[in-house]
Motif scaffolding. Sequence first.
Motif, PDB file in Angstrom:
ATOM      1  N   UNK A  10      27.610   8.330  54.602  1.00 18.63           N
ATOM      2  CA  UNK A  10      28.005   8.358  56.002  1.00 18.63           C
ATOM      3  C   UNK A  10      29.317   7.648  56.226  1.00 18.63           C
ATOM      4  N   UNK A  11      29.546   7.322  57.508  1.00 22.00           N
ATOM      5  CA  UNK A  11      30.778   6.657  57.926  1.00 22.00           C
ATOM      6  C   UNK A  11      30.491   5.186  58.178  1.00 22.00           C
ATOM      7  N   UNK A  37      28.388   8.024  40.227  1.00 24.85           N
ATOM      8  CA  UNK A  37      29.788   8.368  40.055  1.00 24.85           C
ATOM      9  C   UNK A  37      30.385   8.662  41.424  1.00 24.85           C
ATOM     10  N   UNK A  38      31.696   8.689  41.477  1.00 20.70           N
ATOM     11  CA  UNK A  38      32.346   9.117  42.706  1.00 20.70           C
ATOM     12  C   UNK A  38      33.575   9.929  42.357  1.00 20.70           C
ATOM     13  N   UNK A  39      33.967  10.778  43.301  1.00 20.25           N
ATOM     14  CA  UNK A  39      35.082  11.674  43.042  1.00 20.25           C
ATOM     15  C   UNK A  39      35.802  12.017  44.332  1.00 20.25           C
ATOM     16  N   UNK A  40      37.109  11.886  44.300  1.00 16.88           N
ATOM     17  CA  UNK A  40      37.943  12.306  45.422  1.00 16.88           C
ATOM     18  C   UNK A  40      38.532  13.669  45.079  1.00 16.88           C
ATOM     19  N   UNK A  91      36.132   5.314  49.752  1.00 13.40           N
ATOM     20  CA  UNK A  91      35.877   6.629  50.340  1.00 13.40           C
ATOM     21  C   UNK A  91      35.914   7.694  49.261  1.00 13.40           C
ATOM     22  N   UNK A  92      34.794   8.414  49.105  1.00  9.17           N
ATOM     23  CA  UNK A  92      34.669   9.425  48.059  1.00  9.17           C
ATOM     24  C   UNK A  92      33.365  10.181  48.287  1.00  9.17           C
ATOM     25  N   UNK A  93      33.188  11.229  47.471  1.00  9.97           N
ATOM     26  CA  UNK A  93      31.873  11.843  47.346  1.00  9.97           C
ATOM     27  C   UNK A  93      31.171  11.145  46.184  1.00  9.97           C
ATOM     28  N   UNK A  94      29.964  10.670  46.442  1.00 12.21           N
ATOM     29  CA  UNK A  94      29.210   9.913  45.438  1.00 12.21           C
ATOM     30  C   UNK A  94      28.108  10.806  44.858  1.00 12.21           C
ATOM     31  N   UNK A  95      27.981  10.750  43.533  1.00 12.67           N
ATOM     32  CA  UNK A  95      27.022  11.572  42.815  1.00 12.67           C
ATOM     33  C   UNK A  95      26.065  10.691  42.018  1.00 12.67           C
ATOM     34  N   UNK A  96      24.819  11.093  42.022  1.00 12.33           N
ATOM     35  CA  UNK A  96      23.808  10.491  41.175  1.00 12.33           C
ATOM     36  C   UNK A  96      23.754  11.284  39.872  1.00 12.33           C
ATOM     37  N   UNK A  97      23.518  10.614  38.751  1.00 15.76           N
ATOM     38  CA  UNK A  97      23.444  11.294  37.461  1.00 15.76           C
ATOM     39  C   UNK A  97      22.295  10.727  36.645  1.00 15.76           C
ATOM     40  N   UNK A  98      21.782  11.541  35.726  1.00 13.32           N
ATOM     41  CA  UNK A  98      20.679  11.099  34.869  1.00 13.32           C
ATOM     42  C   UNK A  98      20.820  11.701  33.476  1.00 13.32           C
ATOM     43  N   UNK A  99      20.356  10.959  32.497  1.00 20.10           N
ATOM     44  CA  UNK A  99      20.277  11.460  31.134  1.00 20.10           C
ATOM     45  C   UNK A  99      19.420  10.492  30.335  1.00 20.10           C
ATOM     46  N   UNK A 120      23.778  16.572  44.179  1.00 22.80           N
ATOM     47  CA  UNK A 120      24.668  17.469  44.907  1.00 22.80           C
ATOM     48  C   UNK A 120      25.885  16.755  45.487  1.00 22.80           C
ATOM     49  N   UNK A 121      25.870  15.462  45.529  1.00 18.00           N
ATOM     50  CA  UNK A 121      26.989  14.705  46.088  1.00 18.00           C
ATOM     51  C   UNK A 121      26.740  14.310  47.527  1.00 18.00           C
ATOM     52  N   UNK A 122      27.248  13.158  47.894  1.00 20.51           N
ATOM     53  CA  UNK A 122      27.026  12.611  49.227  1.00 20.51           C
ATOM     54  C   UNK A 122      28.310  11.903  49.664  1.00 20.51           C
ATOM     55  N   UNK A 123      28.819  12.272  50.834  1.00 20.90           N
ATOM     56  CA  UNK A 123      30.098  11.724  51.286  1.00 20.90           C
ATOM     57  C   UNK A 123      29.927  10.305  51.827  1.00 20.90           C
ATOM     58  N   UNK A 124      30.802   9.423  51.372  1.00 22.27           N
ATOM     59  CA  UNK A 124      30.913   8.071  51.925  1.00 22.27           C
ATOM     60  C   UNK A 124      32.338   7.918  52.440  1.00 22.27           C
ATOM     61  N   UNK A 125      32.469   7.584  53.717  1.00 22.21           N
ATOM     62  CA  UNK A 125      33.785   7.410  54.338  1.00 22.21           C
ATOM     63  C   UNK A 125      33.884   6.015  54.919  1.00 22.21           C
ATOM     64  N   UNK A 126      34.902   5.294  54.483  1.00 24.05           N
ATOM     65  CA  UNK A 126      35.146   3.938  54.995  1.00 24.05           C
ATOM     66  C   UNK A 126      36.400   3.999  55.857  1.00 24.05           C
ATOM     67  N   UNK A 127      36.203   3.822  57.144  1.00 21.92           N
ATOM     68  CA  UNK A 127      37.318   3.969  58.078  1.00 21.92           C
ATOM     69  C   UNK A 127      37.056   3.188  59.343  1.00 21.92           C
ATOM     70  N   UNK A 128      38.129   2.653  59.920  1.00 25.53           N
ATOM     71  CA  UNK A 128      37.999   1.963  61.205  1.00 25.53           C
ATOM     72  C   UNK A 128      38.298   2.930  62.347  1.00 25.53           C
TER      73      UNK A 128
END
Length: 128
Positions: A10-11, A37-40, A91-99, A120-128
């Motif tokens: 979320x935001x 993990x995270x990815x922009x 701020x990125x899309x965050x992914x869970x991974x397993x192995x 599937x990825x989850x958006x994290x947004x850090x903003x004022x």
Amino acid sequence: QVQLVESGGGLVQPGGSLRLACEASGLSFDYHALGWFRQAPGKEREGVSCSGRGNSRKYYADSVKGRFTISRDNAKKMVYLEMNNLKHEDTDVYYCAANQATSVLLKNWARGRVWDYWGQGNQVTVSS
């Protein structure tokens, strides 16, 4: 069929906190390492944190040490990422991974290619 389902993004304002959760199914959870993990856009996926089979072995990227905490609940087949003192650059899309939790995987946990299963990825947004 392995499924990883994330929630909790979320935001949030700079300095704030969020907790990501990932529920796993279709795998022997106790024997698997779990990672975040995270990815922009346009960038390579970055390893944020990893938990070995139990809660004793935990690994963190230097950029999040002291601010993020990974934990897992084997009974519920859940892994969490508690994120505190969030910054704009988180701020990125965050992914869970397993192995499976092998020594090779744990040595190379920050490399996306060693992980077989992804959420599937989850958006994290850090903003004022």
